[in-house]
Design a protein around this motif. Structure first.
Motif, mmCIF file in Angstrom:
data_model
loop_
_atom_site.group_PDB
_atom_site.id
_atom_site.type_symbol
_atom_site.label_atom_id
_atom_site.label_comp_id
_atom_site.label_asym_id
_atom_site.label_seq_id
_atom_site.Cartn_x
_atom_site.Cartn_y
_atom_site.Cartn_z
ATOM 1 N N PHE A 1 34.643 30.561 45.629
ATOM 2 C CA PHE A 1 34.932 31.495 44.910
ATOM 3 C C PHE A 1 33.865 32.494 44.664
ATOM 4 O O PHE A 1 34.019 33.624 44.555
ATOM 5 C CB PHE A 1 36.007 31.291 43.686
ATOM 6 N N SER A 2 32.913 31.742 44.114
ATOM 7 C CA SER A 2 31.670 32.727 43.938
ATOM 8 C C SER A 2 31.009 33.342 44.942
ATOM 9 O O SER A 2 30.839 34.501 44.785
ATOM 10 C CB SER A 2 30.404 32.056 43.049
ATOM 11 N N LEU A 3 31.199 32.862 45.902
ATOM 12 C CA LEU A 3 30.549 33.657 47.185
ATOM 13 C C LEU A 3 31.386 34.662 47.561
ATOM 14 O O LEU A 3 31.113 35.761 48.076
ATOM 15 C CB LEU A 3 30.059 32.704 48.404
ATOM 16 N N LEU A 4 32.650 34.110 47.763
ATOM 17 C CA LEU A 4 33.698 35.313 47.967
ATOM 18 C C LEU A 4 33.508 36.535 46.968
ATOM 19 O O LEU A 4 34.118 37.569 47.134
ATOM 20 C CB LEU A 4 35.219 34.743 47.684
ATOM 21 N N GLY A 5 33.089 36.168 45.834
ATOM 22 C CA GLY A 5 32.919 37.387 44.571
ATOM 23 C C GLY A 5 31.874 38.574 45.229
ATOM 24 O O GLY A 5 31.971 39.546 44.793
ATOM 25 N N VAL A 6 30.946 37.955 46.213
ATOM 26 C CA VAL A 6 30.314 39.027 46.611
ATOM 27 C C VAL A 6 31.063 40.120 47.277
ATOM 28 O O VAL A 6 30.912 41.267 47.011
ATOM 29 C CB VAL A 6 29.222 38.559 47.728
ATOM 30 N N TYR A 7 31.604 39.649 48.303
ATOM 31 C CA TYR A 7 32.926 40.731 48.848
ATOM 32 C C TYR A 7 33.537 41.275 47.799
ATOM 33 O O TYR A 7 33.896 42.655 47.918
ATOM 34 C CB TYR A 7 33.577 39.673 49.892
ATOM 35 N N GLY A 8 34.208 40.665 47.091
ATOM 36 C CA GLY A 8 35.175 41.267 46.234
ATOM 37 C C GLY A 8 34.352 42.317 45.315
ATOM 38 O O GLY A 8 34.884 43.362 45.051
ATOM 39 N N ALA B 1 24.298 39.427 42.131
ATOM 40 C CA ALA B 1 23.145 38.194 41.719
ATOM 41 C C ALA B 1 24.151 37.077 41.262
ATOM 42 O O ALA B 1 23.675 35.968 41.544
ATOM 43 C CB ALA B 1 22.390 38.903 40.809
ATOM 44 N N PHE B 2 25.319 37.274 40.249
ATOM 45 C CA PHE B 2 25.785 36.144 39.810
ATOM 46 C C PHE B 2 26.725 35.406 40.780
ATOM 47 O O PHE B 2 26.664 34.253 41.090
ATOM 48 C CB PHE B 2 26.945 36.836 38.611
ATOM 49 N N SER B 3 27.468 36.210 41.536
ATOM 50 C CA SER B 3 28.053 35.678 42.801
ATOM 51 C C SER B 3 27.078 34.625 43.686
ATOM 52 O O SER B 3 27.441 33.726 43.943
ATOM 53 C CB SER B 3 28.655 36.562 43.678
ATOM 54 N N LEU B 4 25.933 35.196 44.113
ATOM 55 C CA LEU B 4 25.044 34.307 45.107
ATOM 56 C C LEU B 4 24.488 33.289 44.471
ATOM 57 O O LEU B 4 24.716 31.995 44.829
ATOM 58 C CB LEU B 4 23.987 35.271 45.477
ATOM 59 N N PHE B 5 24.133 33.372 43.089
ATOM 60 C CA PHE B 5 23.641 32.249 42.303
ATOM 61 C C PHE B 5 24.408 31.120 42.309
ATOM 62 O O PHE B 5 24.110 30.106 42.429
ATOM 63 C CB PHE B 5 22.972 32.927 40.650
ATOM 64 N N LEU B 6 25.595 31.518 41.690
ATOM 65 C CA LEU B 6 26.686 30.385 41.465
ATOM 66 C C LEU B 6 27.328 29.645 43.009
ATOM 67 O O LEU B 6 27.349 28.566 42.989
ATOM 68 C CB LEU B 6 27.616 30.987 40.600
ATOM 69 N N GLY B 7 27.261 30.491 43.859
ATOM 70 C CA GLY B 7 27.842 30.305 45.311
ATOM 71 C C GLY B 7 26.725 29.334 45.602
ATOM 72 O O GLY B 7 27.310 28.124 46.208
ATOM 73 N N ASP C 1 24.788 53.694 37.070
ATOM 74 C CA ASP C 1 25.402 52.567 36.223
ATOM 75 C C ASP C 1 26.250 51.855 37.426
ATOM 76 O O ASP C 1 26.124 50.422 37.327
ATOM 77 C CB ASP C 1 26.184 52.976 35.200
ATOM 78 N N GLU C 2 27.019 52.162 37.960
ATOM 79 C CA GLU C 2 27.957 51.566 38.802
ATOM 80 C C GLU C 2 27.169 50.773 39.848
ATOM 81 O O GLU C 2 27.660 49.518 40.359
ATOM 82 C CB GLU C 2 28.867 52.480 39.866
ATOM 83 N N CYS C 3 26.284 51.301 40.594
ATOM 84 C CA CYS C 3 25.302 50.547 41.464
ATOM 85 C C CYS C 3 24.749 49.180 40.804
ATOM 86 O O CYS C 3 24.380 48.182 41.391
ATOM 87 C CB CYS C 3 24.253 51.399 42.197
ATOM 88 N N GLY C 4 24.017 49.638 39.660
ATOM 89 C CA GLY C 4 23.422 48.301 38.778
ATOM 90 C C GLY C 4 24.328 47.343 38.649
ATOM 91 O O GLY C 4 24.230 46.192 38.710
ATOM 92 N N ILE C 5 25.585 47.702 38.231
ATOM 93 C CA ILE C 5 26.684 46.495 37.871
ATOM 94 C C ILE C 5 26.922 45.960 39.032
ATOM 95 O O ILE C 5 27.088 44.727 39.248
ATOM 96 C CB ILE C 5 27.881 47.483 37.299
ATOM 97 N N LEU C 6 26.991 46.543 40.237
ATOM 98 C CA LEU C 6 27.476 45.932 41.508
ATOM 99 C C LEU C 6 26.281 44.844 41.890
ATOM 100 O O LEU C 6 26.444 43.803 42.180
ATOM 101 C CB LEU C 6 27.526 46.977 42.585
ATOM 102 N N GLN D 1 35.525 46.264 44.796
ATOM 103 C CA GLN D 1 35.949 46.403 43.586
ATOM 104 C C GLN D 1 37.081 45.694 43.094
ATOM 105 O O GLN D 1 37.920 45.986 42.555
ATOM 106 C CB GLN D 1 36.214 47.968 43.521
ATOM 107 N N ASN D 2 37.030 44.416 43.447
ATOM 108 C CA ASN D 2 37.985 43.451 43.194
ATOM 109 C C ASN D 2 37.302 41.988 42.460
ATOM 110 O O ASN D 2 36.908 41.540 43.417
ATOM 111 C CB ASN D 2 38.947 43.073 44.212
ATOM 112 N N ASP D 3 37.270 42.016 41.398
ATOM 113 C CA ASP D 3 36.522 41.025 40.743
ATOM 114 C C ASP D 3 37.311 39.816 40.565
ATOM 115 O O ASP D 3 36.616 38.619 39.712
ATOM 116 C CB ASP D 3 36.146 41.567 39.235
ATOM 117 N N ILE D 4 38.302 39.585 40.947
ATOM 118 C CA ILE D 4 39.083 38.392 40.834
ATOM 119 C C ILE D 4 38.352 37.067 41.383
ATOM 120 O O ILE D 4 38.408 35.879 40.680
ATOM 121 C CB ILE D 4 40.554 38.372 41.392
ATOM 122 N N PHE D 5 37.858 37.077 42.587
ATOM 123 C CA PHE D 5 37.211 35.956 43.148
ATOM 124 C C PHE D 5 35.920 35.522 42.098
ATOM 125 O O PHE D 5 35.618 34.364 42.012
ATOM 126 C CB PHE D 5 36.514 36.248 44.500
#
Length: 145
Positions: A82-89, A25-31, A15-20, A93-97
């Motif tokens: 911020f969305s692209l930084l979300g990939v790194y985040g 995917a959300f981060s890349l799309f919006l970025g 599940d953890e890998c699927g969530i990642l 395991q830091n979802d703030i970005f």
């Protein structure tokens, strides 16, 4: 056959890998969406400004188009960054970005939707709805994850 392939692919995934993967995917799309749009406005500012002046010429917003373009450009670049930084985040395991990216994305889309409605460009406003749905789904996903 296709179902077996997907089941086989995802069966070894926890599940953890699927969530990642979903967060990335959300981060890349919006970025991609917002950085492309925002940077287009930065690098083609004059062309965008002239087109938008014509687009809003008959609306109550006609006198503030330069201000609107500046504000939406800033919002789009911030949402994309911020969305692209979300990939790194997401990886560390830091979802703030991603969360900030989602919030700014929603704000940008609402501002764009408002502008399109004010310009009576109903088709243009309607074209923003799928992006808004993806953004809201991202927010719901982040609340549930």
């Amino acid at each position: 056959m296709n179902t077996m392939l997907l089941t086989s692919f995802f069966s070894g995934m926890d599940d953890e890998c699927g969530i990642l993967i979903i967060k990335i995917a959300f981060s890349l799309f919006l970025g991609i969406l917002f950085l492309q749009s925002g940077l287009d406005k930065v690098f083609n500012y004059k062309d965008n400004l002239e087109w938008l002046k014509g687009h809003f010429a008959q609306s109550p917003l006609a006198k503030i188009v330069p201000f609107m373009v500046l504000k939406i450009t800033i919002l789009e670049v911030l949402a994309g960054a911020f969305s692209l930084l979300g990939v790194y985040g997401s990886i560390v395991q830091n979802d703030i970005f991603l969360e900030i990216g989602l919030i700014i994305s929603a704000g940008s889309l609402i501002a764009l939707f408002f502008g399109q409605r004010m310009a009576k460009d109903y088709a243009g406003a309607g074209g923003l709805v799928p992006y808004f749905i993806v953004t809201i789904l991202g927010m719901v996903f982040m609340m549930a994850a």
